[in-house]
Design a protein around this motif. Structure first.
Motif, PDB file in Angstrom:
ATOM      1  N   PRO A 428       0.830  -1.212   0.000  1.00  0.00           N
ATOM      2  CA  PRO A 428       0.000   0.000   0.000  1.00  0.00           C
ATOM      3  C   PRO A 428       0.859   1.254   0.000  1.00  0.00           C
ATOM      4  O   PRO A 428       2.049   1.219   0.334  1.00  0.00           O
ATOM      5  N   ILE A 429       0.230   2.357  -0.367  1.00  0.00           N
ATOM      6  CA  ILE A 429       0.938   3.620  -0.461  1.00  0.00           C
ATOM      7  C   ILE A 429       0.149   4.685   0.300  1.00  0.00           C
ATOM      8  O   ILE A 429      -1.081   4.683   0.291  1.00  0.00           O
ATOM      9  N   HIS A 430       0.838   5.564   0.984  1.00  0.00           N
ATOM     10  CA  HIS A 430       0.158   6.616   1.731  1.00  0.00           C
ATOM     11  C   HIS A 430      -0.331   7.688   0.764  1.00  0.00           C
ATOM     12  O   HIS A 430       0.349   8.008  -0.223  1.00  0.00           O
ATOM     13  N   PRO A 431      -1.500   8.270   0.992  1.00  0.00           N
ATOM     14  CA  PRO A 431      -2.011   9.316   0.097  1.00  0.00           C
ATOM     15  C   PRO A 431      -1.047  10.495  -0.074  1.00  0.00           C
ATOM     16  O   PRO A 431      -1.014  11.113  -1.150  1.00  0.00           O
ATOM     17  N   MET A 432      -0.261  10.830   0.969  1.00  0.00           N
ATOM     18  CA  MET A 432       0.684  11.933   0.832  1.00  0.00           C
ATOM     19  C   MET A 432       1.797  11.568  -0.138  1.00  0.00           C
ATOM     20  O   MET A 432       2.304  12.432  -0.878  1.00  0.00           O
ATOM     21  N   THR A 433       2.166  10.291  -0.175  1.00  0.00           N
ATOM     22  CA  THR A 433       3.155   9.820  -1.143  1.00  0.00           C
ATOM     23  C   THR A 433       2.593   9.930  -2.553  1.00  0.00           C
ATOM     24  O   THR A 433       3.299  10.334  -3.499  1.00  0.00           O
ATOM     25  N   LEU A 434       1.310   9.596  -2.706  1.00  0.00           N
ATOM     26  CA  LEU A 434       0.665   9.742  -4.008  1.00  0.00           C
ATOM     27  C   LEU A 434       0.617  11.204  -4.439  1.00  0.00           C
ATOM     28  O   LEU A 434       0.840  11.527  -5.603  1.00  0.00           O
ATOM     29  N   LEU A 435       0.329  12.082  -3.495  1.00  0.00           N
ATOM     30  CA  LEU A 435       0.251  13.500  -3.829  1.00  0.00           C
ATOM     31  C   LEU A 435       1.626  14.015  -4.263  1.00  0.00           C
ATOM     32  O   LEU A 435       1.720  14.813  -5.225  1.00  0.00           O
ATOM     33  N   ARG A 436       2.645  13.589  -3.576  1.00  0.00           N
ATOM     34  CA  ARG A 436       4.006  13.989  -4.001  1.00  0.00           C
ATOM     35  C   ARG A 436       4.285  13.494  -5.399  1.00  0.00           C
ATOM     36  O   ARG A 436       4.865  14.215  -6.233  1.00  0.00           O
ATOM     37  N   LYS A 437       3.863  12.266  -5.674  1.00  0.00           N
ATOM     38  CA  LYS A 437       4.046  11.697  -7.025  1.00  0.00           C
ATOM     39  C   LYS A 437       3.296  12.541  -8.065  1.00  0.00           C
ATOM     40  O   LYS A 437       3.811  12.812  -9.157  1.00  0.00           O
ATOM     41  N   ALA A 438       2.090  12.972  -7.728  1.00  0.00           N
ATOM     42  CA  ALA A 438       1.296  13.777  -8.660  1.00  0.00           C
ATOM     43  C   ALA A 438       1.969  15.106  -8.969  1.00  0.00           C
ATOM     44  O   ALA A 438       1.845  15.640 -10.075  1.00  0.00           O
ATOM     45  N   TYR A 439       2.686  15.649  -7.995  1.00  0.00           N
ATOM     46  CA  TYR A 439       3.431  16.892  -8.223  1.00  0.00           C
ATOM     47  C   TYR A 439       4.723  16.661  -9.004  1.00  0.00           C
ATOM     48  O   TYR A 439       5.377  17.612  -9.423  1.00  0.00           O
TER      49      TYR A 439
END
Length: 441
Positions: A428-439
């Motif tokens: 699993p991945i933390h949503p904050m990690t996903l947000l960093r990826k999106a940026y």
């Protein structure tokens, strides 16, 4: 003044927990209240699909001679409390009799009282003392080289068999430890930014790293720093901290909760008085400061000041977005996300802010799953409750498996790991990690 819902019905309210009163620990008075509440639950049964407290209670009643609460041996009342992990979902989503209803049912805090009485009468087992002492375990297990040894032993089948004899289930996920803790990692990332207040936020935050974040998921701190700085938000770590007290509260050890409060609140208050808002990467810790400590210490003005400055991190970012201050210059789509909504996030009554923010990323779909994982930090780890945690978590795991999404995420790392194992999906991945990826950071 009490808030009014549509139709003039008063919104649920929470009474302070009178845990320092001698009556709180009076076994006879506790049993009388348990009998009263259990009788109401017996006639309702709306919460049977939640944790195992309710099936345990209803089985005790249905298998008694009278098939009513008066047929249950009062010594068995504790069996109900032992299955409660204080997720608060019965109070927040199911029970129609919560205050201001005249019956004033607060099932989770009654279970907390039963746990506290049990702890005062009997103490706790060595295993439970160890599992709830996250500062001690984390501090020792993250000593350089020791962390490597601990992680290797936790993966060893023979060692896990020995651990099971000590009460830790051999199939339960146990966290890894990292000597390069979150607090060590994020110090070099801090840089001076000019905070800009917006929509009730100051524009600068202090990160309470939490035990799990600091010792077990330290890389998450880097994600927080990069995302918040991308949004022009000044971010630092709290100067000094210890466990928020949630593991001790779940054990019923309220004196230890008080001691944790006495160490944490002055540190957090100092940040607030310097103009910082407060955030934490784990929902349970946010809930502790936003709800539980204020109810345990209702007359402490410093606790109230900390409560008013504490935010879920995605709640904070969405407040900035409403004020037009969120950077929406996303460069990477995230695709399909199966998103588990942690119970301790749901009961904060802030809505699905994590899902709302991730949906701002182009070509990103978020499917929230709002069922309990059954993990609770230690419930899924203990020999006597692991199988029950698996049973509770299977429905949401089935949904995650069926979704076959590009990512599986949850704000609670422990719940996420438990579900991912049951669903047999990638890490699993933390949503904050996903947000960093999106940026694209």
């Amino acid at each position: 003044m009490k808030e009014k819902r549509e139709g003039g019905i008063e919104a649920p309210t929470r009474h302070a927990i009178d845990w320092q009163s001698p009556d709180f620990y009076d076994r006879d008075k506790l049993n009388a209240e348990l009998e009263r509440v259990f009788d109401v639950c017996h006639g309702c049964r709306r919460c049977v699909s939640l944790c195992d407290s309710f099936p345990t209670l209803f089985d005790l009643i249905d298998e008694s001679e009278t098939m009513e609460v008066d047929g249950v041996d009062k010594k068995d009342y504790q069996k109900v409390a032992d299955q409660c992990y204080l997720c608060d979902m019965c109070y927040m989503t199911k029970c129609p009799y919560v205050p201001p209803h005249e019956w004033e049912i607060d099932f989770p805090h009654l279970m907390l009282r039963a746990k506290a009485v049990k702890f005062r009468e009997n103490g706790a087992s060595p295993r439970d003392k160890l599992l709830s002492n996250t500062d001690l375990v984390g501090g020792l297990a993250t000593i350089p080289v020791v962390d490597i040894t601990v992680n290797a032993l936790n993966r060893n089948a023979t060692v896990r068999g020995i651990m099971e004899k000590a009460g830790i289930h051999k199939d339960a996920i146990v966290p890894t430890y990292d000597s390069k803790t979150m607090r060590k990692r994020v110090a070099p990332l801090a840089r001076n930014l000019s905070p800009e207040p917006a929509n009730g936020t100051t524009g600068k935050v202090a990160l309470f790293t939490t035990c799990y974040g600091n010792y077990n998921s330290p890389e998450l701190g880097e994600d927080f720093f990069h995302v918040f700085q991308k949004n022009g938000i000044h971010i630092e770590v709290v100067g000094k901290e210890r466990c928020c007290g949630m593991p001790k509260m779940e054990l019923g050890d309220l004196d230890s909760v008080r001691r944790a409060k006495e160490e944490n609140i002055p540190q957090l208050l100092a940040m607030v008085e310097q103009g910082f808002d407060l955030i934490a990467p784990v929902p349970s810790c946010v809930l502790m400061f936003k709800q539980e400590l204020p109810l345990l210490f209702p007359d402490d003005p410093d606790v109230a000041k900390v409560r008013d400055a504490f935010y879920d991190p995605f709640e904070y970012l969405m407040l900035r977005h409403k004020a037009g201050k969120l950077n929406t210059d996303f460069t990477q789509p995230l695709g399909d996300i199966s998103y588990h909504v942690a119970c301790h996030l749901r009961v904060q009554n802030i809505g699905l802010k994590t899902a709302e923010l991730l949906r701002l990323v182009p070509d990103t779909n978020v499917a929230p799953e709002q069922r309990c994982s059954g993990h609770d930090g230690t419930y899924a780890v203990k020999v006597e409750t692991h199988d029950k945690a698996v049973k509770i978590g299977r429905p949401v795991a089935k949904k995650v498996k069926q979704a076959n999404a590009d990512h599986f995420a949850s704000d609670c790392p422990m719940a996420a790991s438990h579900i991912a194992k049951l669903a047999d999906v990638d890490k699993p991945i933390h949503p904050m990690t996903l947000l960093r990826k999106a940026y694209g950071l």
